[in-house]
Motif scaffolding. Structure first.
Motif, PDB file in Angstrom:
ATOM      1  N   GLY A 400      -7.185  31.259  37.394  1.00  0.00           N
ATOM      2  CA  GLY A 400      -6.171  32.279  37.214  1.00  0.00           C
ATOM      3  C   GLY A 400      -5.451  32.233  35.887  1.00  0.00           C
ATOM      4  O   GLY A 400      -4.680  33.148  35.572  1.00  0.00           O
ATOM      5  N   LYS A 401      -5.660  31.192  35.092  1.00  0.00           N
ATOM      6  CA  LYS A 401      -5.051  31.106  33.773  1.00  0.00           C
ATOM      7  C   LYS A 401      -6.095  31.452  32.712  1.00  0.00           C
ATOM      8  O   LYS A 401      -7.282  31.546  32.998  1.00  0.00           O
ATOM      9  CB  LYS A 401      -4.485  29.709  33.523  1.00  0.00           C
ATOM     10  CG  LYS A 401      -3.308  29.356  34.411  1.00  0.00           C
ATOM     11  CD  LYS A 401      -2.685  28.027  33.991  1.00  0.00           C
ATOM     12  CE  LYS A 401      -1.439  27.709  34.807  1.00  0.00           C
ATOM     13  NZ  LYS A 401      -0.810  26.428  34.381  1.00  0.00           N
ATOM     14  N   LYS A 402      -5.648  31.634  31.484  1.00  0.00           N
ATOM     15  CA  LYS A 402      -6.573  31.880  30.388  1.00  0.00           C
ATOM     16  C   LYS A 402      -6.374  30.817  29.310  1.00  0.00           C
ATOM     17  O   LYS A 402      -5.268  30.311  29.112  1.00  0.00           O
ATOM     18  CB  LYS A 402      -6.404  33.284  29.815  1.00  0.00           C
ATOM     19  CG  LYS A 402      -5.042  33.600  29.240  1.00  0.00           C
ATOM     20  CD  LYS A 402      -4.996  35.054  28.762  1.00  0.00           C
ATOM     21  CE  LYS A 402      -3.628  35.401  28.197  1.00  0.00           C
ATOM     22  NZ  LYS A 402      -3.573  36.824  27.750  1.00  0.00           N
ATOM     23  N   TYR A 403      -7.470  30.499  28.626  1.00  0.00           N
ATOM     24  CA  TYR A 403      -7.484  29.429  27.634  1.00  0.00           C
ATOM     25  C   TYR A 403      -8.225  29.913  26.396  1.00  0.00           C
ATOM     26  O   TYR A 403      -9.279  30.543  26.501  1.00  0.00           O
ATOM     27  CB  TYR A 403      -8.177  28.182  28.189  1.00  0.00           C
ATOM     28  CG  TYR A 403      -7.504  27.610  29.415  1.00  0.00           C
ATOM     29  CD1 TYR A 403      -6.578  26.584  29.299  1.00  0.00           C
ATOM     30  CD2 TYR A 403      -7.785  28.112  30.688  1.00  0.00           C
ATOM     31  CE1 TYR A 403      -5.948  26.064  30.430  1.00  0.00           C
ATOM     32  CE2 TYR A 403      -7.170  27.600  31.818  1.00  0.00           C
ATOM     33  CZ  TYR A 403      -6.253  26.568  31.679  1.00  0.00           C
ATOM     34  OH  TYR A 403      -5.626  26.054  32.792  1.00  0.00           O
ATOM     35  N   ASN A 404      -7.652  29.607  25.246  1.00  0.00           N
ATOM     36  CA  ASN A 404      -8.260  30.031  23.987  1.00  0.00           C
ATOM     37  C   ASN A 404      -8.654  28.830  23.139  1.00  0.00           C
ATOM     38  O   ASN A 404      -7.853  27.905  22.955  1.00  0.00           O
ATOM     39  CB  ASN A 404      -7.292  30.928  23.209  1.00  0.00           C
ATOM     40  CG  ASN A 404      -7.896  31.453  21.917  1.00  0.00           C
ATOM     41  OD1 ASN A 404      -7.380  31.218  20.828  1.00  0.00           O
ATOM     42  ND2 ASN A 404      -9.002  32.169  22.018  1.00  0.00           N
ATOM     43  N   TYR A 405      -9.877  28.844  22.660  1.00  0.00           N
ATOM     44  CA  TYR A 405     -10.367  27.818  21.739  1.00  0.00           C
ATOM     45  C   TYR A 405     -11.023  28.516  20.560  1.00  0.00           C
ATOM     46  O   TYR A 405     -11.894  29.374  20.731  1.00  0.00           O
ATOM     47  CB  TYR A 405     -11.377  26.894  22.425  1.00  0.00           C
ATOM     48  CG  TYR A 405     -10.759  26.009  23.482  1.00  0.00           C
ATOM     49  CD1 TYR A 405     -10.212  24.775  23.129  1.00  0.00           C
ATOM     50  CD2 TYR A 405     -10.703  26.411  24.803  1.00  0.00           C
ATOM     51  CE1 TYR A 405      -9.620  23.963  24.088  1.00  0.00           C
ATOM     52  CE2 TYR A 405     -10.120  25.610  25.775  1.00  0.00           C
ATOM     53  CZ  TYR A 405      -9.580  24.387  25.410  1.00  0.00           C
ATOM     54  OH  TYR A 405      -8.992  23.589  26.367  1.00  0.00           O
ATOM     55  N   ALA A 406     -10.587  28.136  19.357  1.00  0.00           N
ATOM     56  CA  ALA A 406     -11.155  28.697  18.131  1.00  0.00           C
ATOM     57  C   ALA A 406     -11.614  27.542  17.239  1.00  0.00           C
ATOM     58  O   ALA A 406     -10.910  26.530  17.105  1.00  0.00           O
ATOM     59  CB  ALA A 406     -10.129  29.560  17.410  1.00  0.00           C
ATOM     60  N   TYR A 407     -12.782  27.711  16.644  1.00  0.00           N
ATOM     61  CA  TYR A 407     -13.313  26.646  15.799  1.00  0.00           C
ATOM     62  C   TYR A 407     -14.310  27.203  14.788  1.00  0.00           C
ATOM     63  O   TYR A 407     -14.847  28.302  14.952  1.00  0.00           O
ATOM     64  CB  TYR A 407     -13.962  25.544  16.630  1.00  0.00           C
ATOM     65  CG  TYR A 407     -15.033  25.985  17.602  1.00  0.00           C
ATOM     66  CD1 TYR A 407     -16.385  25.947  17.275  1.00  0.00           C
ATOM     67  CD2 TYR A 407     -14.684  26.409  18.893  1.00  0.00           C
ATOM     68  CE1 TYR A 407     -17.360  26.332  18.189  1.00  0.00           C
ATOM     69  CE2 TYR A 407     -15.650  26.789  19.813  1.00  0.00           C
ATOM     70  CZ  TYR A 407     -16.979  26.758  19.454  1.00  0.00           C
ATOM     71  OH  TYR A 407     -17.946  27.136  20.353  1.00  0.00           O
ATOM     72  N   ARG A 408     -14.505  26.432  13.737  1.00  0.00           N
ATOM     73  CA  ARG A 408     -15.504  26.734  12.723  1.00  0.00           C
ATOM     74  C   ARG A 408     -16.733  25.864  12.990  1.00  0.00           C
ATOM     75  O   ARG A 408     -16.610  24.653  13.146  1.00  0.00           O
ATOM     76  CB  ARG A 408     -14.964  26.465  11.318  1.00  0.00           C
ATOM     77  CG  ARG A 408     -15.984  26.746  10.202  1.00  0.00           C
ATOM     78  CD  ARG A 408     -15.393  26.446   8.834  1.00  0.00           C
ATOM     79  NE  ARG A 408     -14.345  27.410   8.478  1.00  0.00           N
ATOM     80  CZ  ARG A 408     -13.048  27.147   8.460  1.00  0.00           C
ATOM     81  NH1 ARG A 408     -12.619  25.917   8.791  1.00  0.00           N
ATOM     82  NH2 ARG A 408     -12.169  28.072   8.137  1.00  0.00           N
ATOM     83  N   LEU A 409     -17.888  26.482  13.038  1.00  0.00           N
ATOM     84  CA  LEU A 409     -19.146  25.781  13.282  1.00  0.00           C
ATOM     85  C   LEU A 409     -20.033  25.968  12.053  1.00  0.00           C
ATOM     86  O   LEU A 409     -20.465  27.086  11.754  1.00  0.00           O
ATOM     87  CB  LEU A 409     -19.811  26.328  14.545  1.00  0.00           C
ATOM     88  CG  LEU A 409     -21.228  25.889  14.906  1.00  0.00           C
ATOM     89  CD1 LEU A 409     -21.388  24.383  14.857  1.00  0.00           C
ATOM     90  CD2 LEU A 409     -21.611  26.426  16.273  1.00  0.00           C
ATOM     91  N   THR A 410     -20.289  24.887  11.329  1.00  0.00           N
ATOM     92  CA  THR A 410     -21.043  24.944  10.081  1.00  0.00           C
ATOM     93  C   THR A 410     -22.406  24.305  10.264  1.00  0.00           C
ATOM     94  O   THR A 410     -22.513  23.179  10.765  1.00  0.00           O
ATOM     95  CB  THR A 410     -20.289  24.234   8.950  1.00  0.00           C
ATOM     96  OG1 THR A 410     -18.972  24.795   8.829  1.00  0.00           O
ATOM     97  CG2 THR A 410     -21.018  24.380   7.628  1.00  0.00           C
ATOM     98  N   TRP A 411     -23.441  25.028   9.837  1.00  0.00           N
ATOM     99  CA  TRP A 411     -24.825  24.554   9.895  1.00  0.00           C
ATOM    100  C   TRP A 411     -25.311  24.336   8.468  1.00  0.00           C
ATOM    101  O   TRP A 411     -25.433  25.297   7.694  1.00  0.00           O
ATOM    102  CB  TRP A 411     -25.720  25.575  10.581  1.00  0.00           C
ATOM    103  CG  TRP A 411     -25.225  26.054  11.903  1.00  0.00           C
ATOM    104  CD1 TRP A 411     -24.196  26.933  12.127  1.00  0.00           C
ATOM    105  CD2 TRP A 411     -25.724  25.701  13.199  1.00  0.00           C
ATOM    106  NE1 TRP A 411     -24.027  27.140  13.476  1.00  0.00           N
ATOM    107  CE2 TRP A 411     -24.956  26.407  14.160  1.00  0.00           C
ATOM    108  CE3 TRP A 411     -26.764  24.871  13.642  1.00  0.00           C
ATOM    109  CZ2 TRP A 411     -25.182  26.303  15.528  1.00  0.00           C
ATOM    110  CZ3 TRP A 411     -26.993  24.772  15.002  1.00  0.00           C
ATOM    111  CH2 TRP A 411     -26.220  25.467  15.923  1.00  0.00           C
ATOM    112  N   GLY A 412     -25.572  23.080   8.097  1.00  0.00           N
ATOM    113  CA  GLY A 412     -25.981  22.806   6.727  1.00  0.00           C
ATOM    114  C   GLY A 412     -26.561  21.421   6.587  1.00  0.00           C
ATOM    115  O   GLY A 412     -27.142  20.862   7.518  1.00  0.00           O
ATOM    116  N   GLY A 413     -26.358  20.831   5.415  1.00  0.00           N
ATOM    117  CA  GLY A 413     -26.990  19.551   5.136  1.00  0.00           C
ATOM    118  C   GLY A 413     -26.232  18.356   5.666  1.00  0.00           C
ATOM    119  O   GLY A 413     -26.834  17.369   6.081  1.00  0.00           O
TER     120      GLY A 413
END
Length: 519
Positions: A400-413
């Protein structure tokens, strides 16, 4: 898509109420519908910034119904060969010939990918649904007499773009299967994967796999630096609205924003999960008779904790499933990293493991208390992903609650964050001088020890047993240092080891962590 249950109705309409009204009707009709039915005409809908969030929030108030489409033979039981014989027509790529610098290729349902997904293209506030049929796919000779409506539904998509101005278009991101997706930087083949969410991984009762049941892909401006993808996540326990802002480049960056709506309270949820493969390597030689010195998509788990300490945990292919928790508050980042970039480190002309990307998660706001959990599963073939890592919040998610997650996902060397310390270049494990000892060789390099005024001190700690013959010496080939020691476990089954380099009593390197288990 093209026949059977008209899944397009599920996501049609201008608002979430229309979606939910159609949802129950759709599921009731699914059992009697046949995949050979004529396809419905394309459906357009209004699309606003909060569109997917409204869908996810209202869908969470209803029971989960697994997306499905009834397929005729042989599409309901395709072999791997038959699935490969369903080929998307390149000329049908979304935005082909429009000069945008991006194109979308669609992936058919079938074989391992049995969850149908709806795909919409968003332009100027309107969303247009796509259709899976023979106009977009060519059916090869292993499937005889395929109807015009084949392959009936999508399982995902892949996107191509230019990694730099004036470059040819190359694939850089793909979404297919449950909530899995993967990306690459310039000149990299695919390797490890990410997921939208992990639930109850390696816990009693079995893992729950949420699915992305629909995608909305925004049409970019010509030669825009990034493209935006929205996704609706659904499972027995939770729904979610996801936004992915994807920017291809030498390292491809994805800004992820996930809004989660639990249907029921969840105690074990993995945020920003990554999945990779580790078969064998010099740091854990359990696999014999392979001419290749190493076989893995990722070499180690890296963590930067809330205190700024950098951890390096070499991965393993254990005899039994094992889990590790790295408790933290205010996590700075974590990810799976492929450090050895030499062909000689792998000697595989086909797989080219030395080119495969690393993936790094960086929270964009504090995630509070919790831990990074690492799960390692034994495998006997390299075709299986066996390593998982994610952030586990200290408290569960309440219904019944809401949750927010924000992140940067980097694909590289490598890890994208610049650092002036020292890191682990290589871990090697072998036989010690006596039958009851194991030899460890750990190499460090980096700016902090490239031209030191004095040699650093190797700081080593273990949970049980004893260490012998600890030494540190200059390693001129890497402008760094090599630490060597032997471990006598003293009859114990498991030993945790921790090693770092110090100058003037201060830690200047990553903390090398290793779990030794009895052979």
């Amino acid at each position: 898509m093209g026949g059977g249950p008209n899944r397009r109705r599920i996501l049609a309409g201008a608002g979430a109420c229309a979606l939910l009204a159609a949802f129950a009707e759709e599921m009731l009709a699914a059992s009697s519908a046949a995949a050979q039915e004529a396809p419905a005409p394309p459906v357009d809908e209004t699309f606003a910034a909060d569109h997917v969030r409204k869908l996810a929030e209202e869908l969470a108030a209803r029971e989960f119904v697994k997306p499905r489409v009834e397929l005729p033979e042989p599409f309901n039981a395709l072999t791997a060969e038959q699935y490969r014989d369903i080929r998307f027509r390149p000329e049908s790529s979304v935005w082909r010939g429009e000069g945008l610098g991006y194109e979308v290729a669609l992936l058919p349902v079938g074989w391992l990918y049995d969850i149908p997904v709806d795909i919409w293209i968003v332009e100027q506030g309107k969303a247009r649904s796509l259709k899976a049929d023979s106009a977009n796919f060519a059916i090869g000779p292993s499937i005889q007499n395929a109807p015009a409506a084949a392959p009936f539904a999508f399982s995902g998509f892949r996107m191509s773009g230019a990694f730099a101005t004036a470059e040819a278009l190359n694939e850089f991101v793909s979404f297919q299967g449950a909530s899995y997706f993967k990306a690459v930087g310039r000149n990299q083949p695919y390797g490890l994967s990410a997921r939208g969410l992990a639930i109850n991984t390696a816990r009693p009762g079995g893992e729950e796999f949420p699915v992305f049941r629909a995608f909305w892909i925004e049409k970019p401006e010509a030669h825009a630096t990034d493209v935006t993808i929205h996704a609706l996540l659904d499972s027995e326990s939770i729904t979610g609205a996801y936004r992915f802002d994807v920017r291809p480049g030498a390292a491809t960056e994805i800004l992820v924003n996930a809004m989660l709506y639990p249907r029921r309270s969840l105690q074990h949820v993995g945020i920003a999960p990554l999945t990779t493969m580790y078969f064998h390597g010099p740091g854990q030689g359990r696999i014999e008779h392979d001419y290749r010195p190493a076989v893995h998509n990722s070499e180690g788990l890296a963590v930067v904790n809330g205190h700024g300490e950098r951890l390096w945990r070499p991965l393993s292919n254990p005899k039994m499933l094992q889990t590790s928790a790295f408790v933290d508050k205010g996590l700075k980042g974590f990810g799976f990293v492929q450090r050895d970039r030499s062909f000689a480190g792998y000697e595989d002309l086909d797989a080219r493991y030395e080119l495969r990307p690393s993936a790094w998660i960086e929270p964009l706001a504090s995630w509070g208390d919790g831990y990074v959990e690492l799960i390692e599963i034994p495998i006997s073939e390299e075709i299986h992903d066996n390593i998982v890592a994610y952030w586990k919040p200290s408290s569960g998610l309440e219904a019944g609650k809401k949750y927010n997650y924000a992140y940067r996902l980097t694909w590289g060397g490598d890890i994208p964050a610049v650092w002036s310390g020292a890191w682990v270049v290589k871990t090697q494990v072998g036989a010690g001088r006596s039958a009851d000892t194991t030899l460890f060789v750990v190499d460090f390099a980096g700016p902090a020890i490239k031209e030191p005024r004095e040699a650093p001190v190797a700081d080593l700690a273990i949970t049980s047993g004893q260490t012998l013959n600890l030494s540190i010496e200059r390693h001129p080939d890497i402008d760094g240092y090599r630490v060597k020691f032997e471990l006598n476990a003293g009859g114990t089954e498991l030993v945790e080891l921790r090693l770092g380099l110090k100058l003037a009593g201060q830690l200047i390197s990553e903390s090398w962590l290793y779990r030794w288990t009895k052979p």
